[in-house]
Enzyme design. Structure first.
Site, short mmCIF file in Angstrom:
data_model
loop_
_atom_site.label_atom_id
_atom_site.label_comp_id
_atom_site.label_asym_id
_atom_site.label_seq_id
_atom_site.Cartn_x
_atom_site.Cartn_y
_atom_site.Cartn_z
N ARG A 62 0.83 -1.21 0.00
CA ARG A 62 0.00 0.00 0.00
C ARG A 62 0.86 1.25 0.00
NH1 ARG A 62 -4.90 0.95 4.24
NH2 ARG A 62 -5.70 -0.82 3.07
N HIS A 66 0.38 4.24 -2.70
CA HIS A 66 0.03 5.59 -2.26
C HIS A 66 1.12 6.59 -2.57
CE1 HIS A 66 -3.49 4.63 0.69
NE2 HIS A 66 -3.51 3.86 -0.37
N ASP A 67 2.37 6.17 -2.45
CA ASP A 67 3.48 7.07 -2.77
C ASP A 67 3.46 7.45 -4.25
OD1 ASP A 67 5.98 8.47 -2.17
OD2 ASP A 67 6.92 6.93 -3.40
N ASP A 74 8.37 8.90 -5.46
CA ASP A 74 9.49 9.75 -5.02
C ASP A 74 9.73 9.68 -3.51
OD1 ASP A 74 7.28 11.09 -4.06
OD2 ASP A 74 7.90 13.07 -4.78
N SER A 76 7.95 10.55 -1.13
CA SER A 76 7.41 11.68 -0.36
C SER A 76 6.53 11.19 0.78
CB SER A 76 6.63 12.64 -1.26
OG SER A 76 5.63 11.96 -2.00
N ASN A 94 -3.68 7.69 4.56
CA ASN A 94 -2.40 7.04 4.85
C ASN A 94 -2.22 6.64 6.32
OD1 ASN A 94 -1.41 7.02 2.24
ND2 ASN A 94 -0.48 9.05 2.42
N PRO A 161 -7.36 7.21 -5.25
CA PRO A 161 -8.68 6.63 -5.57
C PRO A 161 -9.37 6.17 -4.30
CG PRO A 161 -6.88 5.18 -6.27
CD PRO A 161 -6.25 6.47 -5.88
N HIS A 191 -5.12 -5.85 -3.47
CA HIS A 191 -5.95 -5.97 -2.28
C HIS A 191 -5.96 -7.40 -1.74
CE1 HIS A 191 -8.55 -2.15 -3.22
NE2 HIS A 191 -7.36 -1.88 -2.70
N THR A 192 -5.41 -8.34 -2.49
CA THR A 192 -5.32 -9.71 -1.99
C THR A 192 -4.52 -9.78 -0.70
OG1 THR A 192 -4.72 -11.98 -2.56
CG2 THR A 192 -3.26 -10.26 -3.36
N ASP A 244 -9.51 -10.24 1.21
CA ASP A 244 -9.88 -11.52 0.62
C ASP A 244 -9.65 -12.61 1.66
OD1 ASP A 244 -7.32 -12.67 0.45
OD2 ASP A 244 -7.15 -12.48 -1.71
N THR A 246 -7.74 -15.16 1.79
CA THR A 246 -6.38 -15.68 1.95
C THR A 246 -5.42 -14.49 2.03
OG1 THR A 246 -6.09 -15.87 -0.46
CG2 THR A 246 -6.90 -17.80 0.71
N ASP A 251 -2.51 -14.16 -4.20
CA ASP A 251 -3.13 -15.07 -5.16
C ASP A 251 -4.28 -14.34 -5.85
OD1 ASP A 251 -5.17 -14.96 -3.26
OD2 ASP A 251 -4.76 -16.95 -2.44
#
Length: 321
Positions: A62, A66-67, A74, A76, A94, A161, A191-192, A244, A246, A251
């Site tokens: 993540r 996000h960076d 960079d 930041s 964050n 997003p 997101h797994t 998810d 697992t 996966d």
């Protein structure tokens, strides 16, 4: 004849001058001579941290997303807030990233081995690849040579997003970073390894619309299980849900969950309801190899966004030099 040659040279020069510098700056072998042990140092640091804390993979992945989405890749996101400026890491989206200490630890070791050589931005990119691979996902060669940013603003995290976005909003957000519809659906598969606090999806569980209390695209039994994890009263600070079934393994289960109406975020489940994205979800749900292959490509694409060719290599992850 001379004028023709002159025209050809002029065209070649024009083409070369419009190529984005970032496309030529990165190289998989960037540190081969200046810091040959760089990737080994980062891998060992990430592996040890993951053994100590199973949440590290999701948080580092993540962190990379996000960076890169704010000012390009960079680093930041690593900068601390000051009296006069609230930094990215303290922006609302964050708050749950955490695990900054892993990047700090790797950077400290790199400074001993190769002072002022490996950028924090490259450390994040390599660490993101490593947590995917260590969790059973694909391996890819990380292109390196990024420089670190010196600006970090919490208010710019509004450009990330949101979990409530519809497909058109998601496509627009990713396109602004030079990413395709396939990149968007593929990277959503990250997101797994994810976890979300209740605040990111509770709007789907009650008073969803004028006609529906619960989001009708959500599996009813699944919605009831989420309600139990996120009660309106007596909710713990860390209450939430894995993205998810697992969540410690990289996966394609995330896509299978969406097919079953068990996408946790609204922005996950909407991928099944739009013809532009449905076929990709279905492909990845039935073909994990295809997902792995495309994920490696999309991570490289995201890692190329907004790359800084010139600038500083921060000595300390949390402060500019």
């Amino acid at each position: 004849m001379a004028s023709s040659k002159g025209l050809i040279f002029a065209i070649i020069f024009a083409v070369l001058t419009i190529v984005k510098p970032s496309e030529a700056a990165l190289d998989a072998h960037y540190y081969d001579r200046s810091c040959p042990a760089a990737e080994k140092i980062i891998l060992e640091t990430v592996r040890n941290a993951t053994l100590y804390d199973p949440k590290v993979p999701a948080r580092l992945l993540r962190m990379f997303f996000h960076d890169c989405f704010i000012r390009g890749c960079d680093a930041s996101i690593l900068l601390d807030s000051t009296r006069s400026n609230q930094a990215e890491k303290d922006g609302p989206p964050n708050i749950s990233v955490r695990s900054f200490y892993v990047i700090e630890d790797a950077k400290t070791k790199l400074e001993k081995a190769c002072p002022r050589t490996v950028s924090c931005a490259d450390v994040i990119a390599i660490a993101a690849r490593d947590v995917v691979t260590l969790s059973g996902g694909p391996y890819w060669s990380v292109l390196k040579g990024r420089k670190d940013g010196t600006i970090s603003r919490a208010n710019e995290t509004v450009n990330l997003p949101a979990p409530t976005f519809n497909v058109s909003q998601l496509i627009q957000s990713f396109a602004a970073r030079g990413l395709s519809v396939k990149d968007m659906v593929t990277l959503s598969g990250g997101h797994t390894l994810g976890f979300s606090h209740c605040s990111s999806f509770e709007s789907r569980l009650q008073s969803f619309s004028k006609f529906h209390d619960i989001d009708p695209s959500m599996n009813f039994a699944f919605a009831q299980s989420l309600k139990k994890k996120c009660p309106r009263s007596n909710r713990g600070k860390n209450a939430g849900m894995v993205l998810d079934s697992t969540n410690s393994v990289f996966d394609n289960d995330y896509y299978k969950q969406i097919l079953s109406g068990k996408g946790v975020f609204g922005s996950d489940q909407v991928l099944l309801g739009d013809s532009r994205t449905k076929w990709i979800v279905e492909t990845f749900a039935h073909n994990q190899k295809a997902f792995f292959r495309e994920f490696a490509v999309s991570m490289v694409n995201l890692g190329n966004f907004g790359v800084k060719e010139s600038g500083q290599v921060r000595v300390n992850t949390r402060f500019i030099n």
